[in-house]
Design an enzyme around this catalytic site. Structure first.
Site, PDB file in Angstrom:
ATOM      1  N   HIS A  67      -2.718  12.373 -27.111  1.00 60.11           N
ATOM      2  CA  HIS A  67      -3.015  10.987 -26.734  1.00 60.11           C
ATOM      3  C   HIS A  67      -3.796  10.269 -27.826  1.00 60.11           C
ATOM      4  O   HIS A  67      -3.568   9.090 -28.084  1.00 60.11           O
ATOM      5  CB  HIS A  67      -3.821  10.949 -25.422  1.00 60.11           C
ATOM      6  CG  HIS A  67      -2.982  11.154 -24.194  1.00 60.11           C
ATOM      7  ND1 HIS A  67      -3.536  11.294 -22.945  1.00 60.11           N
ATOM      8  CD2 HIS A  67      -1.643  11.225 -24.024  1.00 60.11           C
ATOM      9  CE1 HIS A  67      -2.569  11.461 -22.054  1.00 60.11           C
ATOM     10  NE2 HIS A  67      -1.414  11.428 -22.691  1.00 60.11           N
ATOM     11  N   GLU A  82       7.868  19.336 -24.362  1.00 67.37           N
ATOM     12  CA  GLU A  82       7.334  19.601 -23.021  1.00 67.37           C
ATOM     13  C   GLU A  82       7.987  20.837 -22.402  1.00 67.37           C
ATOM     14  O   GLU A  82       7.376  21.521 -21.582  1.00 67.37           O
ATOM     15  CB  GLU A  82       7.522  18.377 -22.107  1.00 67.37           C
ATOM     16  CG  GLU A  82       6.847  17.101 -22.594  1.00 67.37           C
ATOM     17  CD  GLU A  82       5.360  16.986 -22.221  1.00 67.37           C
ATOM     18  OE1 GLU A  82       4.803  17.935 -21.626  1.00 67.37           O
ATOM     19  OE2 GLU A  82       4.754  15.937 -22.530  1.00 67.37           O
ATOM     20  N   ARG A 104       0.817  -1.228   0.000  1.00 67.04           N
ATOM     21  CA  ARG A 104       0.000   0.000   0.000  1.00 67.04           C
ATOM     22  C   ARG A 104       0.847   1.274   0.000  1.00 67.04           C
ATOM     23  O   ARG A 104       0.411   2.308   0.497  1.00 67.04           O
ATOM     24  CB  ARG A 104      -0.963   0.018   1.186  1.00 67.04           C
ATOM     25  CG  ARG A 104      -1.996  -1.099   1.148  1.00 67.04           C
ATOM     26  CD  ARG A 104      -3.195  -0.824   2.011  1.00 67.04           C
ATOM     27  NE  ARG A 104      -4.090  -1.971   1.999  1.00 67.04           N
ATOM     28  CZ  ARG A 104      -4.012  -2.997   2.864  1.00 67.04           C
ATOM     29  NH1 ARG A 104      -3.093  -2.991   3.805  1.00 67.04           N
ATOM     30  NH2 ARG A 104      -4.863  -3.986   2.777  1.00 67.04           N
ATOM     31  N   LYS A 152       2.347  11.846 -10.748  1.00 65.21           N
ATOM     32  CA  LYS A 152       1.425  11.055 -11.563  1.00 65.21           C
ATOM     33  C   LYS A 152       2.147   9.797 -12.013  1.00 65.21           C
ATOM     34  O   LYS A 152       3.174   9.860 -12.685  1.00 65.21           O
ATOM     35  CB  LYS A 152       0.965  11.845 -12.793  1.00 65.21           C
ATOM     36  CG  LYS A 152      -0.205  12.755 -12.526  1.00 65.21           C
ATOM     37  CD  LYS A 152      -0.834  13.194 -13.838  1.00 65.21           C
ATOM     38  CE  LYS A 152      -1.965  14.161 -13.629  1.00 65.21           C
ATOM     39  NZ  LYS A 152      -2.564  14.599 -14.903  1.00 65.21           N
ATOM     40  N   GLU A 194      -5.073  17.558  -9.444  1.00 62.58           N
ATOM     41  CA  GLU A 194      -5.713  18.016 -10.677  1.00 62.58           C
ATOM     42  C   GLU A 194      -7.207  18.262 -10.510  1.00 62.58           C
ATOM     43  O   GLU A 194      -8.040  17.766 -11.274  1.00 62.58           O
ATOM     44  CB  GLU A 194      -5.469  17.009 -11.817  1.00 62.58           C
ATOM     45  CG  GLU A 194      -5.770  17.614 -13.176  1.00 62.58           C
ATOM     46  CD  GLU A 194      -5.270  16.756 -14.327  1.00 62.58           C
ATOM     47  OE1 GLU A 194      -4.166  16.205 -14.248  1.00 62.58           O
ATOM     48  OE2 GLU A 194      -6.010  16.668 -15.329  1.00 62.58           O
ATOM     49  N   ARG A 244      -3.962  22.246 -12.497  1.00 58.50           N
ATOM     50  CA  ARG A 244      -2.982  21.258 -12.965  1.00 58.50           C
ATOM     51  C   ARG A 244      -3.334  20.751 -14.361  1.00 58.50           C
ATOM     52  O   ARG A 244      -2.458  20.327 -15.119  1.00 58.50           O
ATOM     53  CB  ARG A 244      -2.874  20.079 -11.986  1.00 58.50           C
ATOM     54  CG  ARG A 244      -1.831  19.066 -12.431  1.00 58.50           C
ATOM     55  CD  ARG A 244      -1.439  18.067 -11.366  1.00 58.50           C
ATOM     56  NE  ARG A 244      -0.444  17.150 -11.909  1.00 58.50           N
ATOM     57  CZ  ARG A 244       0.328  16.360 -11.194  1.00 58.50           C
ATOM     58  NH1 ARG A 244       0.233  16.356  -9.888  1.00 58.50           N
ATOM     59  NH2 ARG A 244       1.222  15.567 -11.768  1.00 58.50           N
ATOM     60  N   HIS A 300      -2.192  17.547 -24.929  1.00 56.52           N
ATOM     61  CA  HIS A 300      -2.218  16.123 -24.593  1.00 56.52           C
ATOM     62  C   HIS A 300      -3.498  15.398 -24.998  1.00 56.52           C
ATOM     63  O   HIS A 300      -3.483  14.187 -25.184  1.00 56.52           O
ATOM     64  CB  HIS A 300      -1.958  15.923 -23.094  1.00 56.52           C
ATOM     65  CG  HIS A 300      -0.498  16.039 -22.740  1.00 56.52           C
ATOM     66  ND1 HIS A 300       0.217  17.197 -22.934  1.00 56.52           N
ATOM     67  CD2 HIS A 300       0.389  15.139 -22.219  1.00 56.52           C
ATOM     68  CE1 HIS A 300       1.474  17.013 -22.534  1.00 56.52           C
ATOM     69  NE2 HIS A 300       1.603  15.772 -22.102  1.00 56.52           N
ATOM     70  N   ASN A 322      -1.866  19.575 -19.315  1.00 57.58           N
ATOM     71  CA  ASN A 322      -2.321  18.706 -20.405  1.00 57.58           C
ATOM     72  C   ASN A 322      -2.396  19.427 -21.747  1.00 57.58           C
ATOM     73  O   ASN A 322      -2.912  18.860 -22.716  1.00 57.58           O
ATOM     74  CB  ASN A 322      -3.689  18.118 -20.059  1.00 57.58           C
ATOM     75  CG  ASN A 322      -3.625  17.193 -18.861  1.00 57.58           C
ATOM     76  OD1 ASN A 322      -2.637  16.494 -18.659  1.00 57.58           O
ATOM     77  ND2 ASN A 322      -4.668  17.209 -18.046  1.00 57.58           N
ATOM     78  N   HIS A 348       5.942  10.240 -27.658  1.00 63.88           N
ATOM     79  CA  HIS A 348       4.991  11.024 -26.865  1.00 63.88           C
ATOM     80  C   HIS A 348       5.191  12.528 -27.068  1.00 63.88           C
ATOM     81  O   HIS A 348       4.239  13.269 -27.318  1.00 63.88           O
ATOM     82  CB  HIS A 348       5.131  10.664 -25.383  1.00 63.88           C
ATOM     83  CG  HIS A 348       4.285  11.524 -24.484  1.00 63.88           C
ATOM     84  ND1 HIS A 348       2.908  11.467 -24.468  1.00 63.88           N
ATOM     85  CD2 HIS A 348       4.623  12.484 -23.581  1.00 63.88           C
ATOM     86  CE1 HIS A 348       2.428  12.343 -23.594  1.00 63.88           C
ATOM     87  NE2 HIS A 348       3.450  12.970 -23.033  1.00 63.88           N
ATOM     88  N   LYS A 368       6.472  23.370 -13.265  1.00 62.38           N
ATOM     89  CA  LYS A 368       5.629  22.226 -12.926  1.00 62.38           C
ATOM     90  C   LYS A 368       5.454  22.107 -11.416  1.00 62.38           C
ATOM     91  O   LYS A 368       4.345  21.855 -10.921  1.00 62.38           O
ATOM     92  CB  LYS A 368       6.209  20.921 -13.492  1.00 62.38           C
ATOM     93  CG  LYS A 368       5.315  19.728 -13.163  1.00 62.38           C
ATOM     94  CD  LYS A 368       5.374  18.620 -14.160  1.00 62.38           C
ATOM     95  CE  LYS A 368       4.331  17.554 -13.842  1.00 62.38           C
ATOM     96  NZ  LYS A 368       4.398  16.396 -14.714  1.00 62.38           N
TER      97      LYS A 368
END
Lengths: 379, 379
Positions: free
Chosen positions: B262, B196, B132, B154, B247, B251, B258, B255, B276, B237
């Site tokens: 994606h 980026e 955990r 993330k 987010e 935040r 993105h 994206n 990417h 960032k």
């Protein structure tokens, strides 16, 4: 005009788990599955729901839950898994996760876990990782899930190396413990769940344990004594979780009986030969006998604990396990791999008395092994 | 006596990600792989480490990392995965998780992710769920990972339904961005990562974007300009993540490019046909062209963005993708399944100018489809 007694609505008990902006209610009472739609819609009007249940529980309760959600204007999809501990596997976890994504569960929607500890742990973990976390509601249908696994946010699955080694802390947004669901529970399963109820007395509430010694038959029979026992248990767990959500300290007390218990479950292959609560019962009796052996409490205290568990029909010794278990060496290996290991030293929950449990971080593995050898001897 | 210039140590830059009791440092500079043992031991003396790397990166950097850990008295095991996006799968995830448990990584120990975004995302997610949650260190070896994926917590893997749909927010305890590792990076990968970097200027720092327009050749060449660009990116960032870790608001600005990106990656099967960062470059150019089409910014702004990305050698249009992509319908389906969807309305990051990005939550799917049709037409 007087209402007949059977028509008197039983008031729902409410216990709050206090975790700042992640606080949530545990509602306890008969009929909460039928009331689920209203309770959920009051908190999340219009949320889309995805119910995860096992096939057995689905047969007993799913239609009423779905009807309740529909009546409250909540759309719901369903996904069923096989009953039993084997569903806490990576393979089933992957299927549940992909099913939730396929059902387009998004932030703001709800995953609903309907069932016992297996479904709650599995579903909660899936909710924790879908889109990096979506909300979920626990609808526990076993005593064990109502007093233990549905509360506190521990979710997870089993590893090839041991139980619950993979998971997340992910708190539900609501727990609906329908005490009427316990009426459909096999007696053996109810009894196994009772081990976790007794645990709260053994940890830090001697008065509760004494009460249980006096009135456990009423708890088993149902009615107010049962509701009281569930409420007291949830309140005890909520208090500990509120103070130590991530188990950096006292939350470990909740593992009383669990280190020995997990090892026994592993030795019996997580099968129906030994239910989780039964393993915990043996584990708690062992924890007290081990404490007595270490001079922490009187042998009479260990005997008192064993007597009560035996009186309700729970196993308290390795010899009570049908078919026996692997030798001492196997148990030791399982204990060493348990998640409560820290830097080679073994951590156990030991006790100075009923209600006097404490976290012992430096238990000598040799002492555990010597104790297990005495336990393995024919009674 | 003067030191020769080559022997002059380059001072390490430090950026702090401010998240209360989960705050951590990002260190940026040449030689941090060799210094990793010291930096880690200073924070966690005696911690056991488990390094996860891909086979390519391991060949370049693993021995030096292991030697550094050993010299600092830190025991380390290793687990290698195949390079490439295909390793962000459930199957590889399961193997990494079981390997970490098998290596007896406990709370207090460290998982070390050595590599690019794939290894960082995969390893961070594994660290999030083993027992955990155990701590982990990011040692990003690509520009993309250094300025983006290693920072902010993330982590995740890909679903059958889309990229990064399964994961956790799990912050590292330390990020070691060795800028010397970028010298071994293929030019195409460095360029993809640069997308980026440019993104941070486009989001909210017009001055940084102007600076990049002037001195991008120096950033590509290495030296102080490169370090400055990495530091500015990490600082941007870190600031956003510090204000909105989960987010729930701003935040989402990260994206930018993105959602389109994606969809393009999905259309090309997450293959080497489109990295990417290249997908993000096209996506950012599209976000600005879409913004211009919606009247949010002047067409000249979209042209300026496209010109700079094209100047450094990045693709900016669907037509630049080798082998082409699936028709408009496929892209729309991918966009609708994207995790930034909310209740049917589409969320996009749009812009009123360079440095003027904002979260648009109610974008009409029909407008997106109409835009994609103009984009799909031969240039």
């Amino acid at each position: 005009m007087l209402m007949s007694q059977s028509a008197m609505p039983v008031p729902t008990r409410k216990v709050q788990v206090d975790l700042a902006n992640r606080s949530y209610d545990i509602l306890i009472g008969p009929g909460l599955i039928e009331a689920a739609g209203g309770e959920i819609a009051a908190r999340r009007p219009g949320a889309r729901c995805a119910i995860v249940a096992d096939e057995t529980v689905a047969g007993l309760h799913l239609k009423r839950l779905e009807a309740s959600l529909a009546a409250a204007g909540l759309a719901a999809t369903r996904f069923l898994v096989a009953p039993g501990e084997a569903s806490k596997s990576f393979a089933v976890f992957e299927r549940v996760v992909e099913a939730l994504i396929n059902a387009r569960i998004e932030r703001g929607d709800l995953v609903v876990a309907l069932g016992g500890g297996v479904v709650g742990d599995l579903t909660g973990f899936a909710a924790a990782v879908v889109r990096r976390g979506v909300d979920f509601v626990q609808v526990p249908t076993t005593l064990l899930a109502q007093v233990d696994s549905s509360v506190g946010g521990k979710t997870g699955i089993n590893s090839a190396h041991g139980k619950n080694l993979i998971g997340a802390f992910h708190q539900p947004v609501l727990v609906l413990a329908d005490s009427a669901a316990l009426d459909t529970l096999p007696a053996r399963e109810f009894r196994a769940g009772y081990a976790e109820v007794a645990k709260y007395g053994l940890i830090d509430d001697a008065a509760f344990f004494s009460e249980l010694e006096s009135n456990w038959r009423e708890v088993f029979a149902g009615g107010p004594a049962r509701l009281n026992a569930i409420e007291t248990s949830c309140r005890a767990k909520a208090a500990i979780v509120g103070r130590d959500e991530r188990e950096s300290g006292e939350r470990a007390l909740l593992n009383l009986g669990h280190t020995f218990g997990h090892a026994l479950e592993k030795a019996t292959g997580f099968s129906q030969r030994l239910l989780h609560g039964e393993a915990v019962a043996i584990g708690m009796a062992q924890a007290f006998r081990f404490s007595a052996r270490l001079g922490l409490c009187a042998p009479s205290v260990a005997a008192r604990v064993e007597d009560h568990l035996a009186e309700v029909g729970l196993p308290t010794r390795i010899q009570h396990i049908q078919g026996g278990v692997s030798p001492v060496e196997g148990l030791m290996a399982a204990i060493a791999q348990d998640k409560k290991v820290s830097r080679g030293a073994l951590t156990f929950i030991l006790a100075r008395g009923v209600g006097g449990a404490f976290v012992a971080k430096d238990v000598d593995p040799a002492a555990v092994e010597a104790f297990l050898k005495t336990e393995a001897a024919p009674a």
